[in-house]
Write an enzyme that holds these catalytic residues in place. Sequence first.
Site, short mmCIF file in Angstrom:
data_model
loop_
_atom_site.label_atom_id
_atom_site.label_comp_id
_atom_site.label_asym_id
_atom_site.label_seq_id
_atom_site.Cartn_x
_atom_site.Cartn_y
_atom_site.Cartn_z
N LYS A 158 -10.52 -9.18 4.72
CA LYS A 158 -11.73 -9.04 3.92
C LYS A 158 -12.10 -10.40 3.32
CE LYS A 158 -10.92 -4.43 4.46
NZ LYS A 158 -9.79 -3.50 4.48
N ASN B 84 -17.06 -7.09 5.81
CA ASN B 84 -16.09 -7.24 4.71
C ASN B 84 -15.75 -8.71 4.48
OD1 ASN B 84 -15.82 -4.47 4.32
ND2 ASN B 84 -14.19 -4.31 5.84
N SER C 139 -12.23 1.38 -1.37
CA SER C 139 -12.97 0.90 -0.22
C SER C 139 -14.22 1.72 0.08
CB SER C 139 -12.07 0.85 1.02
OG SER C 139 -11.43 2.08 1.22
N GLU D 46 -5.57 2.26 -4.81
CA GLU D 46 -6.22 1.01 -4.43
C GLU D 46 -6.61 0.28 -5.71
OE1 GLU D 46 -9.33 1.21 -1.40
OE2 GLU D 46 -8.50 3.09 -0.69
C1 LIG Z 1 -9.06 -2.55 5.17
C2 LIG Z 1 -8.03 -1.83 4.37
C3 LIG Z 1 -6.72 -1.69 4.82
C4 LIG Z 1 -6.30 -2.10 6.19
O1 LIG Z 1 -6.12 -3.45 6.24
P1 LIG Z 1 -6.15 -4.14 7.69
O2 LIG Z 1 -5.59 -5.48 7.43
O3 LIG Z 1 -7.59 -4.15 8.08
O4 LIG Z 1 -5.29 -3.31 8.57
C5 LIG Z 1 -5.80 -1.12 3.97
N1 LIG Z 1 -6.16 -0.67 2.76
C6 LIG Z 1 -7.41 -0.77 2.31
C7 LIG Z 1 -7.74 -0.25 0.95
C8 LIG Z 1 -8.40 -1.33 3.10
O5 LIG Z 1 -9.65 -1.40 2.67
#
Ligand SMILES: *Cc1c(COP(=O)(O)O)cnc(C)c1O
Length: 382
Positions: free
Chosen positions: A236, A47, A179, A175
Amino acid sequence: MSWQQRIDRALAQRRAEDAYRVRLPNRGGGGRWLEHQGRRYLNFSSNDYLGLSRHPAVIRAWQQGAERYGVGSGGSGHVTGYTQAHQQLEHRLAEWLGYEQALLMISGFAANQAVVAALASEGDRILADRLSHASLLEAATLSPATLRRFQHNQPPSLAQLLEKPTDGQTLVVTEGIFSMDGDSAPLAALHRLSRAHGAWLMVDDAHGVGIVGDEGRGSSWQQQVKPELLIVTFGKAFGVGGAAVLCSQSVAEYLIQFARHLIYSTSMPPAQACALDAALAVVRSGDDRRAQLLDNVQRFRRGAASLPFRLLDAPGAIQPLVVGDNAHTVALAQRLRDAGLWVSAMRPPTVPPGTARLRITLTADQQPEDIARLLEVLHDAG
Ligand SMILES: *Cc1c(COP(=O)(O)O)cnc(C)c1O
């Protein structure tokens, strides 16, 4: 059934479903290559979309931050864990994204839990896109509010739920870029509907921030929408870790009073905030990296169109290839692995039953020949 029997049974069931998860230690992730047990693999699972986890300026900022502040924050932000480094980063993030305030969180998972838990009460409802990240759905399930899920990226489905009367408040959750499917949410339509019903919109833009929008400001900026609550994560595109909640001054004050994940948890190391500040500068001026990433995405999509797997309509770094069956997907991932390509297989319950897939991620670090190699092996396997 005893604790031990229950655990043994659950493990046996996972194995029987070809859904057993293992963690494989590697010697350094991120970047173009990944090394595991003495072998190098082309990395199509990271990521770290812009390659910032190894950016010299980010590493230097982390080192200098550690020299100045030590390696840990020493407590929750409510005690000793809120430093000038945290404060400066919050100010810069708020200004960059056009919000009154940013609150740093230890992770995106914690941010989603914190916000939902602090806001939602008995009688409220949370209306979430059905493909929302586990951290959002779980936060909603654990809260005293009722959770209803609307059809993925379907505003009319949300509208139907919103039209049902309620005595409590409504939080709409989605979102920005999904993801597991890699597609974008129709934020303008979702926000318009939410506002018309007095609901607030919460957008988790873990995969959009840094990647899309002017200076990488993310999905909501790109779509000219300002959700009441915006979650950005730094594991990411920022290549680091941690997260922030962007909101109004009064909501930030409320979270400082009531968000238990903030109050009862050690804040992120100040050196990490320093590294994030440096990463933010690189993200803002990162149009060249974003163009490289997009180039790789287009190269992959052109070549993958003729594969016998379903390529989802995804504009960004996440390019899922839906295979369907768990065992097939795992076998395909293994075949790629044998050919020196590191690609993750995603299976239920992470994705809906029958839609097991390869989750291919592209990054700015990959070279044209890397993508050509991936396509070649996929075509052979198909
Ligand atoms: C990766 C992710 C999270 C979690 O974030 P972290 O900082 O890795 O705990 C939350 N929401 C989405 C949509 C993600 O892809």
